[in-house]
Design a protein around this motif. Structure first.
Motif, short mmCIF file in Angstrom:
data_model
loop_
_atom_site.label_atom_id
_atom_site.label_comp_id
_atom_site.label_asym_id
_atom_site.label_seq_id
_atom_site.Cartn_x
_atom_site.Cartn_y
_atom_site.Cartn_z
N MET A 27 -2.40 4.95 5.83
CA MET A 27 -2.16 3.59 5.36
C MET A 27 -2.90 3.34 4.06
O MET A 27 -3.91 2.63 4.03
CB MET A 27 -2.58 2.60 6.45
CG MET A 27 -1.93 2.84 7.80
SD MET A 27 -2.60 1.82 9.13
CE MET A 27 -2.01 0.19 8.65
N ALA A 28 -2.41 3.92 2.99
CA ALA A 28 -3.19 3.92 1.74
C ALA A 28 -2.41 3.39 0.54
O ALA A 28 -2.98 3.34 -0.56
CB ALA A 28 -3.67 5.33 1.45
N TRP A 29 -1.15 2.96 0.69
CA TRP A 29 -0.36 2.55 -0.46
C TRP A 29 0.31 1.20 -0.20
O TRP A 29 0.60 0.83 0.93
CB TRP A 29 0.72 3.59 -0.78
CG TRP A 29 0.15 4.87 -1.28
CD1 TRP A 29 -0.11 5.22 -2.59
CD2 TRP A 29 -0.27 5.99 -0.49
NE1 TRP A 29 -0.65 6.49 -2.65
CE2 TRP A 29 -0.76 6.99 -1.38
CE3 TRP A 29 -0.28 6.28 0.87
CZ2 TRP A 29 -1.24 8.22 -0.94
CZ3 TRP A 29 -0.77 7.49 1.32
CH2 TRP A 29 -1.25 8.45 0.42
N SER A 30 0.56 0.47 -1.28
CA SER A 30 1.21 -0.83 -1.20
C SER A 30 2.27 -0.95 -2.29
O SER A 30 2.14 -0.36 -3.37
CB SER A 30 0.19 -1.97 -1.39
OG SER A 30 -0.78 -1.97 -0.38
N ALA A 31 3.29 -1.74 -1.99
CA ALA A 31 4.26 -2.16 -3.00
C ALA A 31 3.71 -3.43 -3.62
O ALA A 31 3.72 -4.49 -2.99
CB ALA A 31 5.63 -2.40 -2.37
N GLY A 32 3.21 -3.33 -4.84
CA GLY A 32 2.55 -4.45 -5.48
C GLY A 32 3.50 -5.30 -6.30
O GLY A 32 4.73 -5.14 -6.23
N PRO A 33 2.98 -6.24 -7.08
CA PRO A 33 3.82 -7.07 -7.95
C PRO A 33 4.72 -6.22 -8.84
O PRO A 33 4.30 -5.20 -9.39
CB PRO A 33 2.79 -7.85 -8.78
CG PRO A 33 1.57 -7.90 -7.89
CD PRO A 33 1.56 -6.60 -7.16
N ALA A 36 5.46 -2.22 -8.21
CA ALA A 36 4.63 -1.11 -8.68
C ALA A 36 3.86 -0.53 -7.50
O ALA A 36 3.41 -1.26 -6.62
CB ALA A 36 3.65 -1.60 -9.74
N LEU A 37 3.73 0.77 -7.48
CA LEU A 37 3.01 1.43 -6.39
C LEU A 37 1.51 1.29 -6.59
O LEU A 37 0.97 1.69 -7.63
CB LEU A 37 3.39 2.91 -6.32
CG LEU A 37 2.75 3.70 -5.17
CD1 LEU A 37 3.22 3.17 -3.82
CD2 LEU A 37 3.05 5.18 -5.31
N TRP A 38 0.83 0.71 -5.62
CA TRP A 38 -0.61 0.58 -5.62
C TRP A 38 -1.21 1.54 -4.61
O TRP A 38 -0.59 1.87 -3.61
CB TRP A 38 -1.03 -0.84 -5.22
CG TRP A 38 -0.78 -1.89 -6.25
CD1 TRP A 38 -0.02 -1.80 -7.37
CD2 TRP A 38 -1.29 -3.23 -6.23
NE1 TRP A 38 -0.02 -2.98 -8.06
CE2 TRP A 38 -0.79 -3.88 -7.38
CE3 TRP A 38 -2.11 -3.93 -5.36
CZ2 TRP A 38 -1.09 -5.22 -7.67
CZ3 TRP A 38 -2.42 -5.26 -5.65
CH2 TRP A 38 -1.91 -5.88 -6.80
#
Length: 254
Positions: A27-33, A36-38
């Protein structure tokens, strides 16, 4: 676990001991604004396992779903992951629907798996559908039977949250107040430790009255209910599930 069931341990790295006995979904990544991959939780990743992408930072702004697909593919290739878990909690977003459609096509071509919540199951027939097993009403056997019939058991993966909730009766929402495992143990100890198993809920439960004389219904999981849910899934041909690393440790499953 001594069962023919693939249980992915979900963990935010670095998490000592998270890998080894079971595959890890990181659980290390996010779909940001702007889609964009965070990577808000950088760490050292062992080979294998799955990439987990959440949508909590996504602000509904415009973005390019295809770019996010390419970035997720790059991560999976470079870290040797077998696929991607879309841990999406916000309401359905059109751009995230587009992302899942594009991602399913690209991942299928390259042999990667894609998992998504049931509300995104319509996006692509190859997406594996995540079904929660924590219920406070209704029937878990019927829920899993319905999912297996609708999507095919090979497309279904369980979300095995270690749930514990205190509901004031009568309850209209079924949400209740979340409880920790320690809180449940203390409540049981103060009431003599009596609880009951519900095959319909796939959980244990007990009731009590508070100081105002109101009736509460407490439903919770223990190692036995987790194994029950796995065995129930296996009977229906379902072979995959996810569980948080702290929950697996707390239940003695790691």
């Amino acid at each position: 676990m001594e069962l023919p069931f693939t249980t992915y341990c979900c963990a935010v790295p670095p998490e000592p001991g998270a890998s080894g006995r079971v595959p890890v979904a990181h659980m290390a990544w996010s779909a940001g604004p702007g889609l964009a991959l965070w990577a808000p939780h950088p760490g050292v990743f062992p080979g294998g396992g799955l990439m987990v992408l959440d949508d909590r930072p996504y602000d509904r702004s415009e973005g390019d779903p295809r770019r996010l697909v390419r970035e997720c593919l790059t991560v999976c290739r470079s870290l040797g992951f077998a696929g991607l878990v879309c841990d999406f909690e916000q309401p359905v977003r059109p751009l995230l629907e587009s992302f899942i459609r594009e991602c399913a096509e690209a991942f299928e071509e390259r042999g990667f798996a894609l998992y998504a919540p049931e509300r995104y199951a319509h996006c692509h027939v190859k997406t594996r559908v995540i079904i929660p097993t924590a219920l406070t009403s209704g029937s878990l056997p019927a829920r899993l039977r319905q999912a297996a019939a609708l999507y095919g058991p090979g497309r279904v993966a369980l979300e095995m949250e270690r749930a514990a909730r205190d509901l004031l009766l009568p309850s209209s929402s079924g949400a209740g107040t979340p409880l920790s495992g320690e809180a449940v143990s203390m409540m049981l100890a103060s009431r003599g430790g009596a609880s009951f198993f519900s095959g319909e809920l796939g959980a244990r439960y007990f009731t009590y009255k508070d100081e105002a004389g109101r009736t509460h219904f407490v439903v919770y999981d223990d190692p036995g209910t987790v194994r029950y849910k796995i065995e129930l899934a296996l009977q229906m041909g379902i072979r995959e599930g996810f569980m948080l690393y702290p929950d697996m440790v707390g239940l003695g499953l790691l």
